[in-house]
Design a protein around this motif. Structure first.
Motif, PDB file in Angstrom:
ATOM      1  N   SER A  18      32.950 -11.874  10.740  1.00 45.91           N
ATOM      2  CA  SER A  18      31.973 -11.917  11.824  1.00 45.91           C
ATOM      3  C   SER A  18      31.324 -10.552  11.952  1.00 45.91           C
ATOM      4  CB  SER A  18      32.634 -12.309  13.151  1.00 45.91           C
ATOM      5  OG  SER A  18      33.524 -11.300  13.588  1.00 45.91           O
ATOM      6  N   VAL A  19      30.146 -10.530  12.577  1.00 49.32           N
ATOM      7  CA  VAL A  19      29.403  -9.287  12.751  1.00 49.32           C
ATOM      8  C   VAL A  19      28.765  -9.276  14.135  1.00 49.32           C
ATOM      9  CG1 VAL A  19      28.884  -8.936  10.306  1.00 49.32           C
ATOM     10  CG2 VAL A  19      27.338 -10.303  11.720  1.00 49.32           C
ATOM     11  N   ASP A  20      28.402  -8.074  14.585  1.00 47.97           N
ATOM     12  CA  ASP A  20      27.630  -7.946  15.820  1.00 47.97           C
ATOM     13  C   ASP A  20      26.153  -8.044  15.475  1.00 47.97           C
ATOM     14  OD1 ASP A  20      29.929  -7.625  17.233  1.00 47.97           O
ATOM     15  OD2 ASP A  20      29.801  -5.437  17.354  1.00 47.97           O
ATOM     16  N   MET A  21      25.481  -9.015  16.077  1.00 47.87           N
ATOM     17  CA  MET A  21      24.070  -9.249  15.794  1.00 47.87           C
ATOM     18  C   MET A  21      23.250  -8.999  17.056  1.00 47.87           C
ATOM     19  SD  MET A  21      22.100 -12.776  14.696  1.00 47.87           S
ATOM     20  CE  MET A  21      22.308 -13.469  16.345  1.00 47.87           C
ATOM     21  N   GLY A  22      22.190  -8.202  16.934  1.00 47.34           N
ATOM     22  CA  GLY A  22      21.227  -8.017  18.007  1.00 47.34           C
ATOM     23  C   GLY A  22      19.973  -8.798  17.688  1.00 47.34           C
ATOM     24  N   GLN A  23      19.303  -9.268  18.721  1.00 47.49           N
ATOM     25  CA  GLN A  23      18.094 -10.058  18.483  1.00 47.49           C
ATOM     26  C   GLN A  23      17.053  -9.739  19.545  1.00 47.49           C
ATOM     27  OE1 GLN A  23      20.384 -13.617  18.295  1.00 47.49           O
ATOM     28  NE2 GLN A  23      19.939 -14.199  20.409  1.00 47.49           N
ATOM     29  N   PHE A  24      15.815  -9.580  19.103  1.00 49.12           N
ATOM     30  CA  PHE A  24      14.677  -9.324  19.980  1.00 49.12           C
ATOM     31  C   PHE A  24      13.685 -10.464  19.823  1.00 49.12           C
ATOM     32  CE2 PHE A  24      16.441  -5.181  19.092  1.00 49.12           C
ATOM     33  CZ  PHE A  24      16.380  -4.524  20.316  1.00 49.12           C
ATOM     34  N   GLN A  25      13.272 -11.012  20.933  1.00 57.20           N
ATOM     35  CA  GLN A  25      12.287 -12.088  20.913  1.00 57.20           C
ATOM     36  C   GLN A  25      11.074 -11.660  21.729  1.00 57.20           C
ATOM     37  OE1 GLN A  25      13.677 -15.802  22.483  1.00 57.20           O
ATOM     38  NE2 GLN A  25      11.664 -16.778  22.404  1.00 57.20           N
ATOM     39  N   PHE A  26       9.878 -11.757  21.145  1.00 55.01           N
ATOM     40  CA  PHE A  26       8.647 -11.455  21.864  1.00 55.01           C
ATOM     41  C   PHE A  26       8.206 -12.691  22.653  1.00 55.01           C
ATOM     42  CE2 PHE A  26       8.041  -8.606  18.057  1.00 55.01           C
ATOM     43  CZ  PHE A  26       8.324  -7.440  18.751  1.00 55.01           C
ATOM     44  N   LEU A  27       7.803 -12.450  23.896  1.00 54.43           N
ATOM     45  CA  LEU A  27       7.306 -13.514  24.748  1.00 54.43           C
ATOM     46  C   LEU A  27       5.825 -13.287  25.047  1.00 54.43           C
ATOM     47  CD1 LEU A  27      10.242 -13.812  27.318  1.00 54.43           C
ATOM     48  CD2 LEU A  27       9.964 -14.984  25.131  1.00 54.43           C
ATOM     49  N   ASN A  28       5.123 -14.390  25.299  1.00 51.09           N
ATOM     50  CA  ASN A  28       3.716 -14.384  25.714  1.00 51.09           C
ATOM     51  C   ASN A  28       2.742 -14.004  24.604  1.00 51.09           C
ATOM     52  OD1 ASN A  28       4.668 -14.991  28.307  1.00 51.09           O
ATOM     53  ND2 ASN A  28       4.710 -12.833  28.902  1.00 51.09           N
ATOM     54  N   GLY A  70       8.314 -13.850  15.476  1.00 50.70           N
ATOM     55  CA  GLY A  70       8.681 -13.898  16.883  1.00 50.70           C
ATOM     56  C   GLY A  70       9.594 -12.782  17.309  1.00 50.70           C
ATOM     57  N   GLY A  71      10.001 -11.873  16.379  1.00 46.55           N
ATOM     58  CA  GLY A  71      10.889 -10.805  16.799  1.00 46.55           C
ATOM     59  C   GLY A  71      11.600 -10.117  15.656  1.00 46.55           C
ATOM     60  N   PHE A  72      12.815  -9.644  15.931  1.00 48.28           N
ATOM     61  CA  PHE A  72      13.622  -8.915  14.963  1.00 48.28           C
ATOM     62  C   PHE A  72      15.088  -9.320  15.107  1.00 48.28           C
ATOM     63  CE2 PHE A  72       9.956  -6.205  15.404  1.00 48.28           C
ATOM     64  CZ  PHE A  72       9.764  -5.648  14.139  1.00 48.28           C
ATOM     65  N   LEU A  73      15.813  -9.199  14.024  1.00 47.92           N
ATOM     66  CA  LEU A  73      17.262  -9.310  14.018  1.00 47.92           C
ATOM     67  C   LEU A  73      17.846  -7.966  13.586  1.00 47.92           C
ATOM     68  CD1 LEU A  73      17.882 -12.738  12.197  1.00 47.92           C
ATOM     69  CD2 LEU A  73      17.917 -12.308  14.649  1.00 47.92           C
ATOM     70  N   ILE A  74      18.980  -7.598  14.172  1.00 48.51           N
ATOM     71  CA  ILE A  74      19.697  -6.388  13.778  1.00 48.51           C
ATOM     72  C   ILE A  74      21.137  -6.757  13.482  1.00 48.51           C
ATOM     73  CG2 ILE A  74      20.482  -4.099  14.476  1.00 48.51           C
ATOM     74  CD1 ILE A  74      18.124  -3.938  16.344  1.00 48.51           C
ATOM     75  N   ILE A  75      21.647  -6.307  12.364  1.00 52.15           N
ATOM     76  CA  ILE A  75      23.060  -6.492  12.023  1.00 52.15           C
ATOM     77  C   ILE A  75      23.703  -5.108  12.094  1.00 52.15           C
ATOM     78  CG2 ILE A  75      24.714  -7.135  10.253  1.00 52.15           C
ATOM     79  CD1 ILE A  75      21.230  -8.654  10.301  1.00 52.15           C
ATOM     80  N   PHE A  76      24.641  -4.961  13.030  1.00 56.39           N
ATOM     81  CA  PHE A  76      25.284  -3.664  13.242  1.00 56.39           C
ATOM     82  C   PHE A  76      26.511  -3.535  12.333  1.00 56.39           C
ATOM     83  CE2 PHE A  76      23.084  -4.555  17.240  1.00 56.39           C
ATOM     84  CZ  PHE A  76      22.398  -3.369  17.429  1.00 56.39           C
ATOM     85  N   ARG A  77      26.609  -2.400  11.688  1.00 59.26           N
ATOM     86  CA  ARG A  77      27.761  -2.168  10.803  1.00 59.26           C
ATOM     87  C   ARG A  77      29.045  -1.995  11.621  1.00 59.26           C
ATOM     88  NH1 ARG A  77      30.170  -3.537   6.326  1.00 59.26           N
ATOM     89  NH2 ARG A  77      31.576  -1.911   5.534  1.00 59.26           N
ATOM     90  N   ALA A  78      28.957  -1.271  12.745  1.00 56.94           N
ATOM     91  CA  ALA A  78      30.132  -1.080  13.597  1.00 56.94           C
ATOM     92  C   ALA A  78      30.402  -2.334  14.415  1.00 56.94           C
ATOM     93  CB  ALA A  78      29.916   0.111  14.522  1.00 56.94           C
ATOM     94  N   SER A  79      31.653  -2.539  14.775  1.00 61.59           N
ATOM     95  CA  SER A  79      32.049  -3.698  15.578  1.00 61.59           C
ATOM     96  C   SER A  79      32.314  -3.241  17.006  1.00 61.59           C
ATOM     97  CB  SER A  79      33.306  -4.360  14.984  1.00 61.59           C
ATOM     98  OG  SER A  79      33.047  -4.843  13.691  1.00 61.59           O
ATOM     99  N   ASP A  80      31.303  -3.330  17.829  1.00 64.09           N
ATOM    100  CA  ASP A  80      31.405  -2.970  19.239  1.00 64.09           C
ATOM    101  C   ASP A  80      30.275  -3.690  19.963  1.00 64.09           C
ATOM    102  OD1 ASP A  80      31.496  -1.869  21.751  1.00 64.09           O
ATOM    103  OD2 ASP A  80      31.837   0.178  21.065  1.00 64.09           O
TER     104      ASP A  80
END
Length: 457
Positions: A18-28, A70-80
């Protein structure tokens, strides 16, 4: 996906379930496209280019950023996951502040989330976000995302958790329940309401704030007022301790609009007034709530914003420092500086370091107005003032009624004061004026006012 990015993603995922995933979604974006017409392609690219720069500044060398529709995905190497959430919240706040001030992009905002996801789910999300080949299959995986439309706008929408009002990091702080006054409020001519305190307010008023160092009425606090049995209740006290968040958000909206109307009336009368605008932390703690509130402040012209001071009420004890910094940073664009209102004697103010707070204010406890301040209370004031001054800020006591208490608090170093013992609330903010301590200490004249000398700057 480029070969370099593909290799970087493989390196980040190797050996991990498993990984820590960040996600940004643009609205409007659709709204902006409809409004800007032929200029939309340029603005769309500006949205992505700017966001890329904001995100890349925050990423570590082994983190992976993937642009999707519609945005960006980020996969973080560190687990936090908590650190990841703090980071995406901070980036989202910076982006939203940027878009608000950018011509043509005022309506764009981002929503961000971070969570721990199984590697298999992450690969599926990435696959669904990539262009498909002629066979209808994704270029990233032979069996994930086949047949999905290439213009899928939010590849994480089907698996994202619902938005939480406070990002799940803080707890709701109820409004203070009104305390019964032993003395009548200084509100001449007000009608008496019978029965219990209704869960609403009668009007919006402006309470003068006195700068004891300069002997000057320098600000006015815009607050709701309710008169019950001849007693005045202000601000969130008018809600009678209601735990309904919608009531508090409605109060924040009404007060923000009333503050703008008051400023315009003062300007029409020939003077400018510094106005403090209270807002509950709950109305600011998530990106979407902040954006709703900032829309109310957005019409204020840039030159006029120096006359507005935003005050945060009800900050919960568990609010993370990173979230506090993000909230305060985003508010600075709409006022001269930011204030925090908290309980009298509250410890732990060090969590507000690096937030750029200008004034820390607290309501005067009724027992101090009734009996004055003892040695323990004065020491608490001295400690409070010292702690706040170390953060290059000032202190303010509100609801002052006891003039002996006023003098004691001044000796402890408190700078700003407000309350019926200083000056009465008014229907509109008055002009800046001189007000001496002797005038405050003098008995009210026969008209119920004070013998003051006014000097309009």
């Amino acid at each position: 996906m480029s070969p370099e990015l593909r290799q970087k993603l493989k390196t980040a995922l190797v050996g991990r379930e498993s990984v820590d995933m960040g996600q940004f979604q643009f609205l409007n974006l659709e709204r902006v496209r409809a409004r800007t017409g032929e200029d939309w392609p340029r603005l769309r690219e500006k949205v992505y280019e700017t966001s890329t720069q904001f995100i890349e500044r925050r990423l570590g060398p082994d983190d992976v950023m993937i642009r999707v529709q519609g945005g960006f995905l980020i996969i973080f190497r560190a687990s936090d996951v908590e650190a990841a959430q703090d980071m995406v919240d901070a980036i989202s706040g910076e982006l939203n502040t940027f878009f608000l001030g950018e011509a043509g992009l005022e309506d764009v905002r981002t929503e961000a989330d971070a969570r721990d996801v199984p590697t298999s789910e992450l690969l599926e999300i990435v696959a669904r976000s990539q262009p498909h080949d002629h066979a209808g299959q994704s270029a990233i995986s032979p069996d994930a995302g086949a047949g999905l439309p290439a213009d899928l706008a939010t590849p994480w929408a089907s698996s994202s958790p619902p938005e939480r009002d406070d990002d799940g990091k803080t707890r709701w702080v109820e409004a203070p329940k009104p305390e019964r006054r032993d003395r009548p409020s200084l509100v001449p001519g007000q009608a008496t309401a019978a029965g219990d305190v209704p869960p609403s307010w009668d009007d919006i008023v402006f309470k003068p704030v006195w700068d004891s160092r300069k002997s000057y009425v320098s600000h006015h606090i815009c607050v709701a007022r309710k008169i019950v049995d001849g007693f005045a209740y202000y601000g969130r006290e008018t809600l009678s301790g209601a735990a309904d968040r919608d009531q508090h958000r409605r109060l924040d909206r009404v007060v923000a609009l009333a503050a703008q109307r008051g400023f315009q009336k003062a300007r029409a009368a020939g003077h400018g007034s510094m106005i403090i605008v209270p807002v509950h932390y709950d109305s600011l703690s998530s990106v979407s709530r902040r954006m709703e509130y900032f829309k109310i402040l957005q019409p204020i012209p840039e030159p006029a914003r120096r006359f507005f001071l935003l005050r945060i009420d009800g900050v919960p004890d568990g609010a993370p420092m990173a979230q506090l910094q993000e909230v305060c940073r985003s508010m600075k664009h709409f006022g001269a500086y930011v204030l925090v209102h908290h309980r009298f004697g509250l410890a732990g103010l060090d969590r507000f370091e690096s937030c750029g707070i200008g004034i820390f204010s607290a309501d005067t406890p009724p027992r101090l107005n009734d009996a004055g301040a003892g040695d323990k209370d004065l020491m608490a004031c001295v400690t409070w003032v010292s702690t706040v001054q170390q953060m290059s800020a000032e202190t303010s006591l509100l609801e002052i009624e006891n003039t002996a208490l006023l003098e004691a608090a001044m000796s402890a170093g408190v700078r700003y004061f407000s309350g019926p013992g200083i000056a009465a609330a008014a229907e509109m903010p008055g002009p800046p004026r001189r007000l001496s301590l002797s005038a405050i200490l003098a008995p009210p004249d026969s008209t119920g006012g004070r013998d003051e000398t006014f000097e309009i700057d």
